[in-house]
Motif scaffolding. Structure first.
Motif, PDB file in Angstrom:
ATOM      1  N   VAL A   1      35.585 -18.194 -68.053  1.00 43.49           N
ATOM      2  CA  VAL A   1      34.279 -18.476 -67.457  1.00 43.49           C
ATOM      3  C   VAL A   1      33.257 -17.537 -68.051  1.00 43.49           C
ATOM      4  O   VAL A   1      33.496 -16.327 -68.121  1.00 43.49           O
TER       5      VAL A   1
ATOM      6  N   SER B   1      29.154 -16.371 -67.924  1.00 46.96           N
ATOM      7  CA  SER B   1      27.788 -16.457 -67.371  1.00 46.96           C
ATOM      8  C   SER B   1      26.833 -15.894 -68.423  1.00 46.96           C
ATOM      9  O   SER B   1      26.267 -16.640 -69.199  1.00 46.96           O
TER      10      SER B   1
ATOM     11  N   SER C   1      35.023 -13.130 -71.624  1.00 49.36           N
ATOM     12  CA  SER C   1      34.496 -14.425 -71.177  1.00 49.36           C
ATOM     13  C   SER C   1      34.488 -15.471 -72.286  1.00 49.36           C
ATOM     14  O   SER C   1      34.223 -16.638 -72.029  1.00 49.36           O
TER      15      SER C   1
ATOM     16  N   THR D   1      19.868  -2.603 -65.351  1.00 50.20           N
ATOM     17  CA  THR D   1      18.771  -2.048 -66.140  1.00 50.20           C
ATOM     18  C   THR D   1      18.515  -2.918 -67.367  1.00 50.20           C
ATOM     19  O   THR D   1      17.393  -3.032 -67.823  1.00 50.20           O
TER      20      THR D   1
ATOM     21  N   VAL E   1      32.360 -18.274 -59.138  1.00 49.52           N
ATOM     22  CA  VAL E   1      31.222 -18.199 -58.224  1.00 49.52           C
ATOM     23  C   VAL E   1      30.057 -18.927 -58.895  1.00 49.52           C
ATOM     24  O   VAL E   1      29.654 -18.570 -60.001  1.00 49.52           O
TER      25      VAL E   1
ATOM     26  N   TYR F   1      34.315   2.088 -64.366  1.00 53.42           N
ATOM     27  CA  TYR F   1      33.498   1.001 -63.804  1.00 53.42           C
ATOM     28  C   TYR F   1      33.998  -0.326 -64.372  1.00 53.42           C
ATOM     29  O   TYR F   1      33.996  -0.516 -65.583  1.00 53.42           O
TER      30      TYR F   1
HETATM   31  P1  FDA Z   1      30.298 -12.485 -68.870  1.00 56.32           P
HETATM   32  O1  FDA Z   1      29.808 -13.879 -68.841  1.00 56.32           O
HETATM   33  O2  FDA Z   1      30.853 -11.976 -70.146  1.00 56.32           O
HETATM   34  O3  FDA Z   1      31.324 -12.280 -67.684  1.00 56.32           O
HETATM   35  C1  FDA Z   1      31.983 -11.048 -67.422  1.00 56.32           C
HETATM   36  C2  FDA Z   1      33.299 -11.304 -66.703  1.00 56.32           C
HETATM   37  O4  FDA Z   1      33.085 -11.999 -65.477  1.00 56.32           O
HETATM   38  C3  FDA Z   1      34.265 -12.189 -67.493  1.00 56.32           C
HETATM   39  O5  FDA Z   1      35.589 -11.815 -67.178  1.00 56.32           O
HETATM   40  C4  FDA Z   1      33.969 -13.566 -66.965  1.00 56.32           C
HETATM   41  O6  FDA Z   1      35.020 -14.476 -67.137  1.00 56.32           O
HETATM   42  C5  FDA Z   1      33.682 -13.287 -65.505  1.00 56.32           C
HETATM   43  N1  FDA Z   1      32.695 -14.219 -64.937  1.00 56.32           N
HETATM   44  C6  FDA Z   1      31.508 -14.581 -65.478  1.00 56.32           C
HETATM   45  N2  FDA Z   1      30.863 -15.415 -64.677  1.00 56.32           N
HETATM   46  C7  FDA Z   1      31.632 -15.602 -63.587  1.00 56.32           C
HETATM   47  C8  FDA Z   1      31.491 -16.384 -62.406  1.00 56.32           C
HETATM   48  N3  FDA Z   1      30.397 -17.112 -62.214  1.00 56.32           N
HETATM   49  N4  FDA Z   1      32.479 -16.364 -61.488  1.00 56.32           N
HETATM   50  C9  FDA Z   1      33.585 -15.610 -61.695  1.00 56.32           C
HETATM   51  N5  FDA Z   1      33.786 -14.858 -62.805  1.00 56.32           N
HETATM   52  C10 FDA Z   1      32.806 -14.850 -63.747  1.00 56.32           C
HETATM   53  N6  FDA Z   1      26.128  -3.376 -65.900  1.00 56.32           N
HETATM   54  C11 FDA Z   1      25.414  -2.856 -64.872  1.00 56.32           C
HETATM   55  O7  FDA Z   1      25.910  -2.797 -63.752  1.00 56.32           O
HETATM   56  N7  FDA Z   1      24.158  -2.405 -65.086  1.00 56.32           N
HETATM   57  C12 FDA Z   1      23.554  -2.462 -66.300  1.00 56.32           C
HETATM   58  O8  FDA Z   1      22.410  -2.046 -66.445  1.00 56.32           O
HETATM   59  C13 FDA Z   1      24.284  -3.027 -67.385  1.00 56.32           C
HETATM   60  N8  FDA Z   1      23.737  -3.124 -68.629  1.00 56.32           N
HETATM   61  C14 FDA Z   1      24.437  -3.720 -69.649  1.00 56.32           C
HETATM   62  C15 FDA Z   1      23.851  -3.866 -70.905  1.00 56.32           C
HETATM   63  C16 FDA Z   1      24.532  -4.485 -71.941  1.00 56.32           C
HETATM   64  C17 FDA Z   1      23.855  -4.648 -73.278  1.00 56.32           C
HETATM   65  C18 FDA Z   1      25.845  -4.952 -71.722  1.00 56.32           C
HETATM   66  C19 FDA Z   1      26.606  -5.604 -72.843  1.00 56.32           C
HETATM   67  C20 FDA Z   1      26.430  -4.807 -70.477  1.00 56.32           C
HETATM   68  C21 FDA Z   1      25.745  -4.190 -69.433  1.00 56.32           C
HETATM   69  N9  FDA Z   1      26.323  -4.031 -68.165  1.00 56.32           N
HETATM   70  C22 FDA Z   1      25.582  -3.484 -67.151  1.00 56.32           C
HETATM   71  C23 FDA Z   1      27.691  -4.478 -67.903  1.00 56.32           C
HETATM   72  C24 FDA Z   1      27.686  -5.832 -67.240  1.00 56.32           C
HETATM   73  O9  FDA Z   1      27.476  -5.682 -65.849  1.00 56.32           O
HETATM   74  C25 FDA Z   1      29.023  -6.562 -67.419  1.00 56.32           C
HETATM   75  O10 FDA Z   1      29.278  -6.725 -68.773  1.00 56.32           O
HETATM   76  C26 FDA Z   1      28.996  -7.909 -66.690  1.00 56.32           C
HETATM   77  O11 FDA Z   1      30.302  -8.346 -66.478  1.00 56.32           O
HETATM   78  C27 FDA Z   1      28.216  -8.925 -67.473  1.00 56.32           C
HETATM   79  O12 FDA Z   1      28.065 -10.122 -66.790  1.00 56.32           O
HETATM   80  P2  FDA Z   1      27.829 -11.452 -67.659  1.00 56.32           P
HETATM   81  O13 FDA Z   1      27.743 -12.586 -66.732  1.00 56.32           O
HETATM   82  O14 FDA Z   1      26.709 -11.223 -68.616  1.00 56.32           O
HETATM   83  O15 FDA Z   1      29.143 -11.445 -68.528  1.00 56.32           O
END
Ligand code: FDA
Length: 504
Positions: A82, A84, A93, A148, A214, A443
């Protein structure tokens, strides 16, 4: 593995039955397959020719599509990843060791803000920046404590906790979630009322990918003043950075809750001849005006030597830019549909519970200067984080934590990754005496496969998973395993570091 490929045709048939083929399906032959795959793939470390690619990407347009995908994938034994916002530090992901499909939620990005009720429903495919934007569009005195970095996706961010520059005042994003809609392993949509209590607990900090998908979250908006104040000052070692960082550790977690003051540490040129130094950059956001902040800083941290012109007043939404490296006078439209920056990198995290002495800081600088590419950000805790019990959500790093360390290393596409991944591992090793112990906390949203991972078939024993699970969740790991085993006993929702399901 191979069986999922042979069932591929049956799987597609299954998808098209209930919803009349309206689920967008992208195969490697589709013209937009690569652009969709790469759209939110921020870490180019995972975009190489040897990286395993999904045999399909599905981009559901509505909740019922997600339900159908879950039902059909389960029926045909297909591994789902999954996605997002695609910011997972280890690419979990959109990558896998086994044949898989990506269920990409980017079409589900609606945000519905209710100013009077001070709540909003947010779909998982939205970004943090879009949430900030939609709130600011309707009110200049409401905000939300999310990331952030504004390109971070809501789905992953909320699943693992989610912190930003209002952490000390309003704690984590997950602490401000009051309802959610999740597609469970049976393809049902559950909300807070219809899901198990334990499941609603688990999805607010237990990490993405283990419990279901979710699709949307109901959040409680928080109050922000119409005018906030920021400052950003940098000091080199010659300008006293060591003493300032030493003092920062003693004050940052105890400052008024309205004040967030982080410090970034990087290696920079000290002289034109290429001699290096450490630059400590103090970035701050204060929920109040400049005059008041000036009084606080003069009282609590006069050594930083701020001058009146260092304090800059602006709206809350504008202040978001400071921590995201966007010029603070940019138009707020930049927050909508902003493409993710691309780079090669690796991150790790640590928690610090005791002040690191000046002598020890000097040793750390020495180590950083040796490798040059490494950097760290110290993120202050305290404030409201202390007021939430460790077991209230899966996120356990609360009272007693002075600050979190974000370790990072970035490199150029042309360099050999191992050189840099080894650097950050050496740095992490070096930091052992100065950070939390037994377990060494981490974390979950700064996902790090160095802490351990499941076997190639995506399963882990309780004992195996406890190695990383206790670092991310401490004592909450057992409850996460319990909830997982109950809601997904066959371990359908899994990734390389998911919560295992065991027989009780
Ligand atoms: P992504 O889509 O990659 O999902 C992350 C994980 O969650 C995967 O295992 C995925 O399968 C699962 N997932 C995704 N969507 C889901 C859903 N709807 N239901 C269930 N599971 C799901 N963190 C923070 O707390 N504060 C910050 O300021 C930052 N800043 C930051 C900057 C940069 C450049 C990066 C690369 C990362 C951060 N992070 C962060 C970390 C960030 O919180 C973490 O990488 C999150 O998992 C990203 O969520 P995404 O939906 O973008 O990721």
């Amino acid at each position: 593995g191979a069986s999922s490929l042979t069932h591929h045709g049956d799987f597609l048939k299954c998808l098209s039955l209930p919803s009349k083929a309206s689920i967008p399906v992208h195969t490697p032959q589709s013209s937009n397959y690569s652009s969709i795959l790469e759209s939110t793939m921020g870490n180019l470390r995972f975009n190489t020719s040897s990286t395993a690619k999904p045999f399909l990407i599905l981009t559901p347009l509505k909740e019922s599509h997600v339900q159908t995908i879950v039902v059909c994938s389960r029926k045909h034994g297909i591994q789902i990843k999954v996605r997002s916002g695609g910011h997972d530090f280890e690419g979990l992901s959109y990558m896998s060791d086994v044949p898989f499909i990506i269920l990409d939620l980017f079409n589900l990005r609606e945000i519905d803000v209710d100013v009077n009720g001070k709540v909003a429903w947010v779909q998982s495919g939205a970004t943090t920046g879009e949430v900030y934007y939609k709130i600011a569009e309707k009110s200049n005195t409401l905000g939300f404590p999310a990331a952030t970095c504004t390109t971070v996706g809501i789905g992953g961010l909320f699943s693992g906790g989610g912190y930003g520059f209002m952490l000390r005042k309003y704690s984590l994003a997950a602490d401000n979630i009051i309802d959610a809609r999740i597609v469970d392993v049976h393809g049902r949509i559950l909300n807070r009322k219809s899901m198990e209590k334990g499941l609603f607990w688990a999805i607010r900090g237990g990490g993405g990918g283990s419990f279901g998908i979710v699709v949307s979250w109901k959040i409680k908006l928080v109050t922000v003043p119409p005018v906030v104040t920021i400052f950003s000052v940098s000091k080199t070692l010659a300008e006293g950075a060591t003493s300032l960082v030493h003092k920062w550790q003693q004050v940052a977690h105890k400052l008024p809750h309205d004040l967030f003051l982080q410090v970034g540490l990087s290696v920079v040129d000290a002289t034109p001849e290429g001699e290096k130094t450490i630059l400590a950059t103090f970035d701050s956001m204060y929920l109040g005006d400049a005059k008041k902040l000036q009084t606080v800083m003069q009282d609590k941290f006069p050594e930083l030597g701020l001058e009146s012109q260092d304090y800059i007043e602006m709206s809350w939404i504008q202040s978001v830019f400071l921590f995201d490296g966007i010029p603070t006078n940019s138009s707020i439209d930049i927050l909508v549909n902003r493409p993710q920056a691309k780079s090669m990198g690796k991150g790790k995290s640590d928690y610090v519970k005791q002040v690191i002495s000046k002598i020890e800081l000097e040793k750390i600088w020495e180590r950083m200067l040796k490798d040059e590419q490494n950097g760290m950000v110290f993120i202050p805790y305290g404030g409201n984080m202390n007021e939430i019990a460790e077991s209230e959500t899966p996120f356990p790093h609360r009272n007693g934590t002075l600050f979190m360390i974000f370790h990072f290393v970035f490199w150029d596409e042309k360099q050999v990754p191992e050189k840099y991944t080894n650097q950050i591992r050496r740095m992490y090793e070096f930091m052992t005496p100065y950070v939390s112990k037994s377990p060494r906390g981490a974390y979950v949203n700064y996902r790090d496969l160095d802490l351990g991972q499941t076997s190639i078939n995506g399963t882990a024993s309780y004992a195996q998973a406890k190695i990383w699970g206790s670092k991310y969740f401490k004592g909450n790991f057992d409850k996460l395993v319990y909830v997982k085993s109950k809601v997904d006993p066959d371990n359908f929702f899994r990734n390389e570091q998911s919560i295992p399901s065991i027989a009780y």
